[in-house]
Design an enzyme around this catalytic site. Structure first.
Site, short mmCIF file in Angstrom:
data_model
loop_
_atom_site.label_atom_id
_atom_site.label_comp_id
_atom_site.label_asym_id
_atom_site.label_seq_id
_atom_site.Cartn_x
_atom_site.Cartn_y
_atom_site.Cartn_z
N PRO A 13 0.84 -1.20 0.00
CA PRO A 13 0.00 0.00 0.00
C PRO A 13 0.88 1.26 0.00
O PRO A 13 1.26 1.77 1.05
CB PRO A 13 -0.81 -0.13 1.29
CG PRO A 13 0.05 -0.96 2.19
CD PRO A 13 0.84 -1.88 1.32
N ASP A 185 5.77 2.53 2.18
CA ASP A 185 4.88 1.42 2.48
C ASP A 185 4.10 1.77 3.75
O ASP A 185 4.69 1.89 4.83
CB ASP A 185 5.72 0.15 2.69
CG ASP A 185 4.89 -1.10 2.89
OD1 ASP A 185 3.71 -0.98 3.28
OD2 ASP A 185 5.42 -2.21 2.67
N HIS A 186 2.79 1.92 3.62
CA HIS A 186 1.99 2.39 4.75
C HIS A 186 1.91 1.34 5.87
O HIS A 186 1.53 1.67 7.01
CB HIS A 186 0.58 2.75 4.28
CG HIS A 186 0.00 3.93 4.99
ND1 HIS A 186 0.29 4.23 6.32
CD2 HIS A 186 -0.83 4.92 4.57
CE1 HIS A 186 -0.35 5.32 6.67
NE2 HIS A 186 -1.04 5.77 5.64
N ARG A 187 2.29 0.11 5.60
CA ARG A 187 2.34 -0.91 6.65
C ARG A 187 3.53 -0.66 7.58
O ARG A 187 3.53 -1.12 8.72
CB ARG A 187 2.45 -2.31 6.04
CG ARG A 187 1.28 -2.71 5.16
CD ARG A 187 1.57 -3.99 4.42
NE ARG A 187 2.73 -3.88 3.55
CZ ARG A 187 3.26 -4.90 2.86
NH1 ARG A 187 2.72 -6.11 2.94
NH2 ARG A 187 4.31 -4.70 2.09
N ALA A 188 4.55 0.03 7.06
CA ALA A 188 5.79 0.23 7.82
C ALA A 188 5.87 1.58 8.51
O ALA A 188 6.46 1.72 9.57
CB ALA A 188 6.99 0.04 6.90
#
Length: 211
Positions: A13, A185-188
């Site tokens: 994402p 990366d929006h997860r990170a």
């Protein structure tokens, strides 16, 4: 390359943060440093960006990480990949422990790695922790880059343009401006960390003595 980029765009994402950097002082600083320097130690615009990113990654470690399945791993080493365009595609040689190198050291190492890449050779297999894609020499204002997994961010660098800028005293000045865009990366990492990082890069480039 195609498989990795497709996997990245499908599974990661991405979100993007862009700032405009005043490169006027950095260009003057580079000219001064290059006077009388040997060819292999002459500093490019990209070398300035690499050094600024190394400083910013140390200051904002949330960006210097990788994803291993569901685990987020923060990295001590700062290894910056620099995208190099070849006739047959794109390669990303990695400058290991770039935070330990001076500007001239970075310039020399990148020239060495780029030369080997153009010969189809590889200097080593150090994994990158962050990547820079610079299209400044290709007459491009702004673009966004696709993250190179398992890294979690990449910086896209546009061309330097002369622009009229409004100063703090409301006067108009002609300055050398450059757009940079961070893909994250929006997860990170979240928007706050991304903004903190990209503004740290801008601060370094606008205060070139810090490099």
């Amino acid at each position: 390359i195609a498989r990795r980029l497709q996997q990245s765009k499908q599974n990661i994402p991405h979100f993007y943060v862009t700032v405009a950097v005043d490169m006027t002082d950095a260009i003057a600083h580079r000219t001064q440093l290059n006077q009388g320097a040997a060819r292999e130690e002459k500093i490019s615009m990209n070398d300035l960006v690499v050094r600024a990113c190394a400083i910013a990654l140390d200051a904002v470690p949330q960006i210097n990480c990788k994803l291993e399945e569901d685990a987020l791993v923060y990295l001590e080493e700062i290894n910056i990949g620099v995208a190099v365009s070849l006739e047959g595609g794109l390669v990303v040689p990695v400058v290991p422990e770039v935070d330990t190198l001076s500007l001239k050291g970075i310039a020399k190492k990148i020239k060495e790695l780029a030369s080997l890449a153009k010969q189809g050779k590889q200097a080593g297999f150090t994994p990158g922790t962050f990547t820079i894609s610079n299209m400044g020499m290709m007459d491009v204002d702004t673009f966004v880059a696709i993250i190179n997994p398992p890294e979690t961010a990449i910086l896209a660098v546009g061309s330097v343009r002369k622009k009229i800028v409004v100063a703090d005293d409301d006067s108009f000045r002609v300055r050398q401006m450059m757009n940079i865009t961070l893909s994250v990366d929006h997860r990170a990492a979240d928007g706050a960390a991304a903004a903190q990082f990209i503004n740290a890069v801008r601060k370094c480039l606008e205060n070139p003595a810090s490099l």
